[in-house]
Design a protein around this motif. Structure first.
Motif, mmCIF file in Angstrom:
data_model
loop_
_atom_site.group_PDB
_atom_site.id
_atom_site.type_symbol
_atom_site.label_atom_id
_atom_site.label_comp_id
_atom_site.label_asym_id
_atom_site.label_seq_id
_atom_site.Cartn_x
_atom_site.Cartn_y
_atom_site.Cartn_z
ATOM 1 N N VAL A 68 0.836 -1.203 0.000
ATOM 2 C CA VAL A 68 0.000 0.000 0.000
ATOM 3 C C VAL A 68 0.869 1.251 0.000
ATOM 4 N N ILE A 69 1.931 1.251 0.787
ATOM 5 C CA ILE A 69 2.813 2.420 0.850
ATOM 6 C C ILE A 69 3.455 2.682 -0.507
ATOM 7 N N VAL A 70 4.045 1.657 -1.101
ATOM 8 C CA VAL A 70 4.783 1.840 -2.348
ATOM 9 C C VAL A 70 3.843 2.164 -3.507
ATOM 10 N N MET A 71 2.813 1.363 -3.697
ATOM 11 C CA MET A 71 1.923 1.578 -4.831
ATOM 12 C C MET A 71 1.077 2.829 -4.653
ATOM 13 N N GLY A 72 0.573 3.034 -3.436
ATOM 14 C CA GLY A 72 -0.230 4.233 -3.182
ATOM 15 C C GLY A 72 0.586 5.500 -3.320
ATOM 16 N N GLY A 73 1.807 5.507 -2.764
ATOM 17 C CA GLY A 73 2.654 6.687 -2.877
ATOM 18 C C GLY A 73 3.065 6.963 -4.307
ATOM 19 N N THR A 74 3.404 5.917 -5.050
ATOM 20 C CA THR A 74 3.790 6.095 -6.457
ATOM 21 C C THR A 74 2.613 6.613 -7.281
ATOM 22 N N LEU A 75 1.433 6.047 -7.048
ATOM 23 C CA LEU A 75 0.243 6.508 -7.771
ATOM 24 C C LEU A 75 -0.057 7.962 -7.452
ATOM 25 N N GLY A 76 0.062 8.336 -6.178
ATOM 26 C CA GLY A 76 -0.180 9.730 -5.808
ATOM 27 C C GLY A 76 0.778 10.683 -6.489
ATOM 28 N N ALA A 77 2.053 10.310 -6.554
ATOM 29 C CA ALA A 77 3.039 11.162 -7.208
ATOM 30 C C ALA A 77 2.746 11.311 -8.699
ATOM 31 N N ILE A 78 2.351 10.213 -9.340
ATOM 32 C CA ILE A 78 2.036 10.257 -10.773
ATOM 33 C C ILE A 78 0.798 11.119 -11.025
ATOM 34 N N LEU A 79 -0.214 10.968 -10.188
ATOM 35 C CA LEU A 79 -1.429 11.775 -10.357
ATOM 36 C C LEU A 79 -1.135 13.258 -10.163
ATOM 37 N N LEU A 80 -0.224 13.560 -9.265
ATOM 38 C CA LEU A 80 0.112 14.958 -8.998
ATOM 39 C C LEU A 80 0.779 15.616 -10.196
ATOM 40 N N GLN A 81 1.593 14.888 -10.925
ATOM 41 C CA GLN A 81 2.377 15.494 -12.003
ATOM 42 C C GLN A 81 1.773 15.318 -13.389
ATOM 43 N N THR A 82 0.773 14.442 -13.534
ATOM 44 C CA THR A 82 0.303 14.064 -14.868
ATOM 45 C C THR A 82 -1.107 14.590 -15.132
ATOM 46 N N PRO A 83 -1.334 15.252 -16.269
ATOM 47 C CA PRO A 83 -2.707 15.629 -16.652
ATOM 48 C C PRO A 83 -3.576 14.391 -16.819
ATOM 49 N N TRP A 84 -4.875 14.565 -16.606
ATOM 50 C CA TRP A 84 -5.770 13.415 -16.611
ATOM 51 C C TRP A 84 -5.788 12.698 -17.950
ATOM 52 N N ASN A 85 -5.779 13.449 -19.058
ATOM 53 C CA ASN A 85 -5.851 12.782 -20.371
ATOM 54 C C ASN A 85 -4.604 11.937 -20.622
ATOM 55 N N GLY A 109 -2.241 6.538 -20.591
ATOM 56 C CA GLY A 109 -1.182 5.651 -20.121
ATOM 57 C C GLY A 109 -1.719 4.370 -19.524
ATOM 58 N N MET A 110 -2.827 4.461 -18.801
ATOM 59 C CA MET A 110 -3.442 3.270 -18.226
ATOM 60 C C MET A 110 -4.065 2.402 -19.321
ATOM 61 N N ARG A 111 -4.670 3.031 -20.324
ATOM 62 C CA ARG A 111 -5.273 2.264 -21.420
ATOM 63 C C ARG A 111 -4.210 1.604 -22.285
ATOM 64 N N MET A 112 -3.023 2.192 -22.318
ATOM 65 C CA MET A 112 -1.941 1.621 -23.117
ATOM 66 C C MET A 112 -1.261 0.442 -22.425
ATOM 67 N N LEU A 113 -1.448 0.289 -21.119
ATOM 68 C CA LEU A 113 -0.760 -0.770 -20.381
ATOM 69 C C LEU A 113 -0.979 -2.158 -20.986
ATOM 70 N N PRO A 114 -2.209 -2.538 -21.366
ATOM 71 C CA PRO A 114 -2.385 -3.880 -21.965
ATOM 72 C C PRO A 114 -1.610 -4.085 -23.257
ATOM 73 N N TRP A 115 -1.157 -2.999 -23.916
ATOM 74 C CA TRP A 115 -0.377 -3.161 -25.137
ATOM 75 C C TRP A 115 0.882 -3.997 -24.905
ATOM 76 N N VAL A 116 1.395 -3.969 -23.670
ATOM 77 C CA VAL A 116 2.639 -4.683 -23.377
ATOM 78 C C VAL A 116 2.460 -6.176 -23.612
ATOM 79 N N ARG A 150 5.867 7.524 -21.174
ATOM 80 C CA ARG A 150 6.902 7.926 -20.224
ATOM 81 C C ARG A 150 6.372 8.004 -18.788
ATOM 82 N N MET A 151 5.071 8.058 -18.628
ATOM 83 C CA MET A 151 4.491 8.065 -17.284
ATOM 84 C C MET A 151 4.956 6.856 -16.485
ATOM 85 N N TRP A 152 5.072 5.705 -17.153
ATOM 86 C CA TRP A 152 5.517 4.497 -16.467
ATOM 87 C C TRP A 152 7.002 4.580 -16.122
ATOM 88 N N GLU A 153 7.766 5.275 -16.941
ATOM 89 C CA GLU A 153 9.178 5.488 -16.643
ATOM 90 C C GLU A 153 9.331 6.375 -15.404
#
Length: 246
Positions: free
Chosen positions: A37-54, A59-66, A144-147
């Motif tokens: 919870v600490i690692v995933m929640g903190g990482t998600l919070g940081a990404i949400l803070l810096q990334t526009p919603w679109n 980026g989430m919709r592209m994840l299954p492309w892998v 790059r969001m995943w990076e």
């Protein structure tokens, strides 16, 4: 399904688990909900803070492309563009109009319609390059969001480690409670480094490759449409576009 990507993820995780087992450690010690919870929640919070919603949602919709590589139909589009050049050469540009409605990709449909309308190749190129650049401006940051998540995860893991050690210091008088705090401390670090290097970095690199592949496919189609609008020989169109298939 991309079997190599599936095997890579499984192999990477299993290597860690097998290594833990070979060292005589219990596998259950690697599964800590608090650390997760600490690692995933903190990482998600940081990404949400810096990334526009679109960008985040793409980026989430592209994840299954892998694992389920999207079909860019590069070979099929190559054959299609060559066929369009033959039709245009034989029957004129207006004969391509029925093919416009069959296109599911907005960029390809727009480009083909511009060719049918008889627009100058220079104007077609300028208009479609704007669309390609727009796709790149949105898709590249989404990959790059995943990076960037891989950059945050280890640091959040260290934060989890410090929190675990704080619990240890608070429970020095109760030795029975020390184990859980120490476990959270070390497993948080493992989660941060593990998620970054076994998941986030590989996902980012795979998505960036796929975005480049899609852009190259668009550029192939645009080049073909420009050649068609200029009335080039279909054999020349086919030969020039074959370089994209490599």
């Amino acid at each position: 399904m991309d079997i190599l990507s599936v095997f890579g993820l499984i192999f990477g995780v299993m290597a860690v688990l097998v290594g833990q087992s070979l060292e005589g450690g219990a596998l259950s010690s690697l599964f800590q909900l608090t650390a997760f919870v600490i690692v995933m929640g903190g990482t998600l919070g940081a990404i949400l803070l810096q990334t526009p919603w679109n960008v985040f949602s793409l980026g989430m919709r592209m994840l299954p492309w892998v694992w389920w590589k999207p079909l860019f139909h590069t070979v099929e589009l190559h054959s299609q563009v060559v066929e369009w050049s033959k039709i245009a050469r034989r029957d004129g540009l207006l004969a391509l109009e029925p093919h416009v409605a069959r296109q599911t990709d907005p960029l390809i449909s727009k480009g083909l319609q511009m060719v049918v309308d008889g627009l100058d190749a220079r104007h077609i190129h300028a208009a479609l390059q704007v669309d390609i650049q727009g796709y790149e401006r949105l898709s590249w940051p989404a990959a790059r969001m995943w990076e960037q998540a891989a950059g945050y995860a280890p640091t959040i893991g260290m934060l989890g480690a410090v929190l675990g050690l704080v619990q240890v210091m608070e429970r020095l008088g109760d030795p029975a409670q020390l184990g859980s705090g120490i476990a959270v401390a070390f497993v948080s670090t493992i989660y941060g480094v593990g998620f970054a290097n076994l998941l986030f970095f590989p996902v980012a690199n795979k998505l960036k490759f796929l975005v480049q592949q899609q852009i190259a496919t668009y550029e192939m189609v645009v080049d073909g449409l420009l050649l068609i609008s200029s009335g080039e020989n279909p054999h020349f169109v086919q030969g020039k576009l074959e370089g994209y298939l490599s």
